[in-house]
Design a protein around this motif. Structure first.
Motif, PDB file in Angstrom:
ATOM      1  N   LEU A 246       9.010   1.233  28.983  1.00 14.43           N
ATOM      2  CA  LEU A 246       9.837   2.249  28.326  1.00 14.43           C
ATOM      3  C   LEU A 246       9.283   2.645  26.969  1.00 14.43           C
ATOM      4  O   LEU A 246       9.741   3.611  26.357  1.00 14.43           O
ATOM      5  CB  LEU A 246      11.273   1.725  28.143  1.00 14.43           C
ATOM      6  N   GLY A 247       8.343   1.847  26.483  1.00 17.50           N
ATOM      7  CA  GLY A 247       7.796   2.110  25.146  1.00 17.50           C
ATOM      8  C   GLY A 247       8.554   1.315  24.096  1.00 17.50           C
ATOM      9  O   GLY A 247       9.531   0.622  24.395  1.00 17.50           O
ATOM     10  N   ASN A 248       8.102   1.428  22.845  1.00 20.04           N
ATOM     11  CA  ASN A 248       8.686   0.576  21.796  1.00 20.04           C
ATOM     12  C   ASN A 248       9.750   1.283  20.964  1.00 20.04           C
ATOM     13  O   ASN A 248      10.216   0.767  19.968  1.00 20.04           O
ATOM     14  CB  ASN A 248       7.581   0.022  20.878  1.00 20.04           C
ATOM     15  N   SER A 249      10.156   2.489  21.399  1.00 20.58           N
ATOM     16  CA  SER A 249      11.114   3.233  20.572  1.00 20.58           C
ATOM     17  C   SER A 249      12.543   3.191  21.116  1.00 20.58           C
ATOM     18  O   SER A 249      13.423   3.868  20.593  1.00 20.58           O
ATOM     19  CB  SER A 249      10.662   4.687  20.445  1.00 20.58           C
ATOM     20  N   VAL A 250      12.767   2.409  22.168  1.00 18.76           N
ATOM     21  CA  VAL A 250      14.129   2.289  22.713  1.00 18.76           C
ATOM     22  C   VAL A 250      14.874   1.239  21.901  1.00 18.76           C
ATOM     23  O   VAL A 250      14.422   0.112  21.789  1.00 18.76           O
ATOM     24  CB  VAL A 250      14.076   1.850  24.197  1.00 18.76           C
ATOM     25  N   ILE A 286       8.987  -4.156  19.560  1.00 19.92           N
ATOM     26  CA  ILE A 286      10.107  -3.221  19.667  1.00 19.92           C
ATOM     27  C   ILE A 286      10.493  -2.783  18.250  1.00 19.92           C
ATOM     28  O   ILE A 286      10.705  -3.606  17.364  1.00 19.92           O
ATOM     29  CB  ILE A 286      11.282  -3.880  20.423  1.00 19.92           C
ATOM     30  N   LYS A 287      10.571  -1.476  18.027  1.00 11.28           N
ATOM     31  CA  LYS A 287      10.730  -0.978  16.654  1.00 11.28           C
ATOM     32  C   LYS A 287      12.142  -1.155  16.110  1.00 11.28           C
ATOM     33  O   LYS A 287      12.326  -1.327  14.908  1.00 11.28           O
ATOM     34  CB  LYS A 287      10.362   0.519  16.600  1.00 11.28           C
ATOM     35  N   ILE A 336      11.918   8.754  12.488  1.00  8.10           N
ATOM     36  CA  ILE A 336      12.696   7.705  13.151  1.00  8.10           C
ATOM     37  C   ILE A 336      13.132   8.237  14.516  1.00  8.10           C
ATOM     38  O   ILE A 336      13.653   9.344  14.620  1.00  8.10           O
ATOM     39  CB  ILE A 336      13.919   7.312  12.287  1.00  8.10           C
ATOM     40  N   ASP A 337      12.939   7.428  15.557  1.00  8.81           N
ATOM     41  CA  ASP A 337      13.278   7.876  16.900  1.00  8.81           C
ATOM     42  C   ASP A 337      14.792   7.991  17.060  1.00  8.81           C
ATOM     43  O   ASP A 337      15.535   7.111  16.606  1.00  8.81           O
ATOM     44  CB  ASP A 337      12.731   6.879  17.919  1.00  8.81           C
ATOM     45  N   GLY A 338      15.229   9.039  17.714  1.00  3.75           N
ATOM     46  CA  GLY A 338      16.668   9.179  17.960  1.00  3.75           C
ATOM     47  C   GLY A 338      17.098  10.636  17.845  1.00  3.75           C
ATOM     48  O   GLY A 338      16.278  11.554  17.812  1.00  3.75           O
ATOM     49  N   ARG A 339      18.380  10.820  17.785  1.00  6.84           N
ATOM     50  CA  ARG A 339      18.973  12.152  17.573  1.00  6.84           C
ATOM     51  C   ARG A 339      19.842  12.046  16.329  1.00  6.84           C
ATOM     52  O   ARG A 339      20.786  11.250  16.291  1.00  6.84           O
ATOM     53  CB  ARG A 339      19.864  12.553  18.766  1.00  6.84           C
TER      54      ARG A 339
END
Ligand code: SF4
Length: 340
Positions: A246-250, A286-287, A336-339
């Motif tokens: 899934l990658g490290n931004s979840v 994981i970030k 920063i990852d997200g909404r």
């Protein structure tokens, strides 16, 4: 039963023995006339499958979005939350069993049309709606109709789910959904089969689909149960799988269990367990990793993955301060990852 007011379900077929095969979740219940599936709220009446939970919430709440938990989806906002009766999993540790194990008649459910639900969100100035408390997969028809209207009105929708859903049905159920928090309840088939009556691979498949094939914002929650899924031998492979698939931004949330339902003999999750699990996740790349169901400001704060500055400080479900600037670190500019 009078069926005139009931919603005919999607996702079913009749088999050679005139039983209904429900194809909404990987349990694929075969349901005889007058019977219900495992989740209670999908019922066969005279050869048709009905979605009994459609329009029948068991109650509404206005929650902080951090309670879902979601940490990277409009932090600090409110979310209208509700569920129905029933569930398609059989978790022995269910923390919401008075709803998930109930039949609709046991609860004070009432009729609310999809428009009613969206209007409630508008009325209480909640920019999002969460399908939560029990697993929303089982009232997928209601989810679709609400989320479609919500999108038309600029309101976001969120699935809080175990992710146990058929790979064809999920395309329909998630069509208008904006975010999901999926429980990854453990990381062994032994745990999943013995304690939830479902299967790990089905959940992993949903997670990969959500991340790679939809634009839905995804966060993951693992409820740590002492002696069942909280060893480093289980946490490490889980984190490794997340990073590689899934990658490290979840965002990953480790939350504390309290003794409930059929697991009242267990102790509450020690805070030490939450903290070392978070350390493992961060060390494995994981970030964003958080601890939940406890007061722990450090474990609930969003740090910049670039310069480690504290950006969104939280205490449990409360946002104490938010220093994000246009979704970026105010100090070094890392996105920063997200909404936001
Ligand atoms: S949604 Fe309910 S009735 Fe359908 S297969 Fe799953 S548990 Fe059975």
């Amino acid at each position: 039963m009078q069926t005139d007011d009931l919603k005919v379900a999607l996702w079913w077929e009749t088999d050679e023995n005139e039983k209904i095969l429900c194809t909404l979740c990987p349990r694929y219940c075969k349901i005889g006339k007058g019977q219900a599936g495992f989740c209670y709220i999908r019922q066969n009446h005279e050869g048709k499958l009905y979605s009994i939970g459609y329009g029948r919430p068991t109650g509404f709440a206005i929650d902080p979005i951090e309670k879902k938990p979601l940490s990277h989806f409009y932090p600090g906002t409110l979310i209208l939350s509700f569920g129905t009766a029933g569930c398609n999993l059989g978790c022995r540790f269910c923390q919401n069993w008075s709803i998930s194990k109930a039949k609709l008649d046991d609860l004070n459910s009432f009729y609310a049309s999809p428009e009613d639900v969206v209007n409630l969100a508008v009325k209480y100035k909640a920019p999002s709606i969460a399908f939560t408390y029990n697993d929303p997969t089982i009232f997928g028809e209601y989810v679709i109709d609400i989320s479609k209207i919500a999108r038309e009105q600029g309101i976001k929708t969120v699935m809080v789910t175990a992710g146990y859903i058929d790979k064809y049905a999920r395309n329909d159920v998630y069509k208008y959904i904006d975010a999901a928090n999926v429980d990854l309840k453990g990381f062994t088939e032994r745990f999943y089969f013995k304690l939830t009556y479902s299967h790990l691979n089905d959940i992993l498949d949903t997670l990969v689909w959500l991340k790679r094939e939809t634009g839905i914002w995804l966060e993951i929650t693992t409820l740590l149960i002492p002696g069942e899924n909280d060893s480093a031998e289980e946490i490490k492979p889980e984190c490794d799988w997340i990073v590689n698939n899934l990658g490290n931004s979840v965002s990953l949330h480790f939350t504390a269990f309290h003794p409930d339902f059929k697991m009242t003999g267990k102790e509450r999750t020690p805070e030490l367990t939450l903290n070392y699990s978070r350390e493992i996740a961060l060390n494995m790349g994981i970030k964003y990793c958080y601890v939940g169901n406890v007061h722990n400001i450090d474990g609930q704060t969003t740090y910049c993955p670039g310069c480690k500055t504290s950006l969104i400080k939280r205490d449990w479900h409360t946002v104490i301060s938010n220093k994000l600037r246009d979704g970026k670190c105010y100090k070094c500019g890392t996105e920063i990852d997200g909404r936001f």
